[in-house]
Design a protein around this motif. Structure first.
Motif, PDB file in Angstrom:
ATOM      1  N   LYS A  30     -14.527   5.433   0.890  1.00  0.00           N
ATOM      2  CA  LYS A  30     -13.608   4.455   1.495  1.00  0.00           C
ATOM      3  C   LYS A  30     -14.374   3.402   2.289  1.00  0.00           C
ATOM      4  O   LYS A  30     -14.034   2.223   2.258  1.00  0.00           O
ATOM      5  N   LEU A  31     -15.413   3.847   3.002  1.00  0.00           N
ATOM      6  CA  LEU A  31     -16.220   2.937   3.810  1.00  0.00           C
ATOM      7  C   LEU A  31     -17.054   2.012   2.925  1.00  0.00           C
ATOM      8  O   LEU A  31     -17.109   0.801   3.151  1.00  0.00           O
ATOM      9  N   ALA A  32     -17.654   2.574   1.883  1.00  0.00           N
ATOM     10  CA  ALA A  32     -18.535   1.793   1.003  1.00  0.00           C
ATOM     11  C   ALA A  32     -17.780   0.741   0.193  1.00  0.00           C
ATOM     12  O   ALA A  32     -18.268  -0.366  -0.007  1.00  0.00           O
ATOM     13  N   LEU A  33     -16.584   1.083  -0.267  1.00  0.00           N
ATOM     14  CA  LEU A  33     -15.823   0.178  -1.129  1.00  0.00           C
ATOM     15  C   LEU A  33     -14.681  -0.545  -0.414  1.00  0.00           C
ATOM     16  O   LEU A  33     -13.891  -1.239  -1.051  1.00  0.00           O
ATOM     17  N   SER A  34     -14.575  -0.339   0.903  1.00  0.00           N
ATOM     18  CA  SER A  34     -13.448  -0.890   1.675  1.00  0.00           C
ATOM     19  C   SER A  34     -12.118  -0.515   1.029  1.00  0.00           C
ATOM     20  O   SER A  34     -11.213  -1.329   0.896  1.00  0.00           O
ATOM     21  N   CYS A  35     -12.024   0.737   0.620  1.00  0.00           N
ATOM     22  CA  CYS A  35     -10.825   1.243  -0.062  1.00  0.00           C
ATOM     23  C   CYS A  35      -9.944   1.952   0.964  1.00  0.00           C
ATOM     24  O   CYS A  35     -10.436   2.749   1.758  1.00  0.00           O
ATOM     25  N   ASN A  36      -8.656   1.669   0.936  1.00  0.00           N
ATOM     26  CA  ASN A  36      -7.767   2.325   1.905  1.00  0.00           C
ATOM     27  C   ASN A  36      -7.158   3.614   1.364  1.00  0.00           C
ATOM     28  O   ASN A  36      -6.453   4.325   2.072  1.00  0.00           O
ATOM     29  N   GLY A  37      -7.382   3.914   0.093  1.00  0.00           N
ATOM     30  CA  GLY A  37      -6.899   5.167  -0.489  1.00  0.00           C
ATOM     31  C   GLY A  37      -5.419   5.192  -0.816  1.00  0.00           C
ATOM     32  O   GLY A  37      -4.903   6.207  -1.251  1.00  0.00           O
ATOM     33  N   VAL A  38      -4.734   4.078  -0.622  1.00  0.00           N
ATOM     34  CA  VAL A  38      -3.297   4.009  -0.909  1.00  0.00           C
ATOM     35  C   VAL A  38      -3.107   3.444  -2.318  1.00  0.00           C
ATOM     36  O   VAL A  38      -3.682   2.419  -2.660  1.00  0.00           O
ATOM     37  N   ARG A  39      -2.307   4.108  -3.113  1.00  0.00           N
ATOM     38  CA  ARG A  39      -2.080   3.682  -4.490  1.00  0.00           C
ATOM     39  C   ARG A  39      -1.508   2.272  -4.530  1.00  0.00           C
ATOM     40  O   ARG A  39      -0.600   1.926  -3.778  1.00  0.00           O
ATOM     41  N   ASP A  40      -2.044   1.445  -5.428  1.00  0.00           N
ATOM     42  CA  ASP A  40      -1.571   0.073  -5.596  1.00  0.00           C
ATOM     43  C   ASP A  40      -0.302   0.107  -6.451  1.00  0.00           C
ATOM     44  O   ASP A  40      -0.363   0.332  -7.655  1.00  0.00           O
ATOM     45  N   LYS A  41       0.824  -0.114  -5.813  1.00  0.00           N
ATOM     46  CA  LYS A  41       2.112  -0.025  -6.509  1.00  0.00           C
ATOM     47  C   LYS A  41       2.325  -1.184  -7.488  1.00  0.00           C
ATOM     48  O   LYS A  41       3.184  -1.107  -8.350  1.00  0.00           O
ATOM     49  N   THR A  42       1.543  -2.250  -7.333  1.00  0.00           N
ATOM     50  CA  THR A  42       1.715  -3.412  -8.199  1.00  0.00           C
ATOM     51  C   THR A  42       0.615  -3.520  -9.254  1.00  0.00           C
ATOM     52  O   THR A  42       0.486  -4.553  -9.902  1.00  0.00           O
ATOM     53  N   ALA A  43      -0.176  -2.471  -9.428  1.00  0.00           N
ATOM     54  CA  ALA A  43      -1.268  -2.506 -10.406  1.00  0.00           C
ATOM     55  C   ALA A  43      -0.716  -2.611 -11.828  1.00  0.00           C
ATOM     56  O   ALA A  43       0.351  -2.066 -12.138  1.00  0.00           O
ATOM     57  N   PHE A  44      -1.467  -3.291 -12.694  1.00  0.00           N
ATOM     58  CA  PHE A  44      -1.044  -3.485 -14.076  1.00  0.00           C
ATOM     59  C   PHE A  44      -1.134  -2.174 -14.855  1.00  0.00           C
ATOM     60  O   PHE A  44      -2.114  -1.448 -14.757  1.00  0.00           O
ATOM     61  N   ILE A  45      -0.099  -1.880 -15.621  1.00  0.00           N
ATOM     62  CA  ILE A  45      -0.087  -0.720 -16.511  1.00  0.00           C
ATOM     63  C   ILE A  45       0.357  -1.211 -17.884  1.00  0.00           C
ATOM     64  O   ILE A  45       1.400  -1.865 -17.998  1.00  0.00           O
TER      65      ILE A  45
END
Length: 198
Positions: A30-45
């Motif tokens: 999370k620290l290295a990638l600045s990732c918040n760990g919350v699923r992106d609800k608007t991600a393309f599928i």
């Protein structure tokens, strides 16, 4: 584990899909990638991967948006004379500088975080900027950037090999190592239809 490459992975990040073996590796990623760990609800599928769970997720997301918009419309700050007067002055000053200023309704996160102001003494805008470096998955937020500051000066502390902070320089090394002529600066286009030619 994609962080330590030693142990067998047990967890998968809902946002970036990286595998981790322990809480320590999760925190490191999370620290290295600045990732918040919350699923992106608007991600393309893609249509091939779209399932009933995705449909349910989209439905719940739209319900949440409706609730947030409704709560924002009822918020007392929306009807505050001081807020309306401030926005009116800000829009008028922007119009005088040939800038079309658009604002989100109260209650939206971007509206709450935005710190753009106009200094009447100096007669200049101080902008709230978000710099996104896509090749390094890095984002930086700048507050109070004067409107007479050039893009080159704004980017110096980030991608200049000499003047940038060593930690930032290491993180953005793909940009600092490249010649300045190879770095392209793009601005996000707002309110365009999906199939419009850009």
């Amino acid at each position: 584990c994609e962080t330590c490459s030693k142990e067998e992975a047990k967890y998968r990040c809902p946002r970036c899909m990286k595998y981790s073996c322990s809480l320590l590796c999760v925190k490191k990623h999370k620290l290295a990638l600045s990732c918040n760990g919350v699923r992106d609800k608007t991600a393309f599928i893609s249509v091939n991967e779209f399932t009933d769970l995705n449909l349910l997720s989209d439905y719940r997301f739209l319900e949440d948006v409706g609730r947030t918009a409704d709560a924002a419309a009822r918020h007392c700050i929306v009807h505050s004379p001081a807020t309306k007067r401030f926005l009116y002055c800000l829009r008028n000053k922007a119009r005088g500088c040939n800038i079309e200023l658009k604002t989100l309704p109260v209650g939206f996160t971007k509206r709450r975080e935005n710190s753009t102001t106009f200094n009447f003494v100096e007669n200049k805008f101080y902008w709230h900027l978000k710099l996104v470096f896509p090749h390094c998955h890095a984002e930086y937020t700048l507050k109070g950037v004067p409107d007479d500051k050039t893009l080159a000066d704004i980017l110096k502390p980030y991608i200049d090999p000499v003047e940038s902070d060593p930690v930032v320089c290491q993180r953005l090394k793909i940009y600092t190592a490249s010649p300045q002529s190879d770095v392209r600066i793009l601005m996000k286009i707002e309110n365009r239809s999906r199939n419009s030619v850009r």
